[in-house]
Write a protein that holds these residues in place. Sequence first.
Motif, PDB file in Angstrom:
ATOM      1  N   GLN A  68      36.545 -49.661  17.498  1.00  0.00           N
ATOM      2  CA  GLN A  68      35.955 -49.705  18.828  1.00  0.00           C
ATOM      3  C   GLN A  68      35.966 -51.130  19.354  1.00  0.00           C
ATOM      4  O   GLN A  68      34.919 -51.770  19.488  1.00  0.00           O
ATOM      5  N   GLY A 120      31.161 -51.793  23.181  1.00  0.00           N
ATOM      6  CA  GLY A 120      30.349 -50.615  22.863  1.00  0.00           C
ATOM      7  C   GLY A 120      30.020 -49.908  24.171  1.00  0.00           C
ATOM      8  O   GLY A 120      30.892 -49.637  24.967  1.00  0.00           O
ATOM      9  N   ARG A 121      28.748 -49.695  24.393  1.00  0.00           N
ATOM     10  CA  ARG A 121      28.322 -49.049  25.645  1.00  0.00           C
ATOM     11  C   ARG A 121      27.747 -50.053  26.640  1.00  0.00           C
ATOM     12  O   ARG A 121      27.206 -49.670  27.663  1.00  0.00           O
ATOM     13  N   ARG A 136      43.531 -49.339  27.842  1.00  0.00           N
ATOM     14  CA  ARG A 136      44.101 -48.015  27.584  1.00  0.00           C
ATOM     15  C   ARG A 136      45.080 -47.584  28.673  1.00  0.00           C
ATOM     16  O   ARG A 136      44.952 -47.968  29.828  1.00  0.00           O
ATOM     17  N   LEU A 151      43.611 -44.604  18.383  1.00  0.00           N
ATOM     18  CA  LEU A 151      42.301 -45.075  18.827  1.00  0.00           C
ATOM     19  C   LEU A 151      41.478 -45.426  17.601  1.00  0.00           C
ATOM     20  O   LEU A 151      40.483 -44.794  17.302  1.00  0.00           O
ATOM     21  N   ARG A 187      36.709 -53.236  25.528  1.00  0.00           N
ATOM     22  CA  ARG A 187      37.702 -52.534  26.358  1.00  0.00           C
ATOM     23  C   ARG A 187      37.676 -53.058  27.789  1.00  0.00           C
ATOM     24  O   ARG A 187      36.617 -53.182  28.394  1.00  0.00           O
TER      25      ARG A 187
END
Length: 180
Positions: A99, A112-113, A131, A96, A102
């Motif tokens: 970042q 990010g968020r 993932r 991992l 995803r």
Amino acid sequence: MNTESGTPGLVSATASSDIGTAVLLLIVGLIVSQLAARARRLEVITVTDAVYLARIHETAELAQSAKSSDTVVDHVRRELIELLGLRGCRFEYGTLLGQPPRLEQDGNVAVGRRHWDLDASGWPDGEIELRTHGNGRYLGRFMLTPGPDPVPPLQARLVAVTLADQTGAALDTAGPVMDG
């Protein structure tokens, strides 16, 4: 004289009847064409759903029968490239680092968020991770390199997530993965 005075009334009634018939035929024609168009759309959806289901089923069978989890990883990697129109795809076992954006379980992308608007902005730049987990443990990730094609529909992205889950199941049954 009676016939002469009756003729215009007869012509008027016939013309009115013809106009009514033409309007009814037009309405029926519109309804039939709309039903035919809807049937074609439903047929496309049904065929597409069947193809997606076949991909999931084939991968699940392979995950259960493959002698090596690498066989499943390679199969899913090829499926992801075709399904998502990717330029490339690789798998990283148990790492991992960084970042990257995803692809989430709900088929959306997070940077990010924050939620990334795929419809408005297309794929984010760079690689996107997808993932894989087995029994709640992180086991690895597919690193997706988007191609020039438009972002695939949500259904295709959800199938991609499901295929990654099948990979996680195959990796989990293959034994522990060493974190690198």
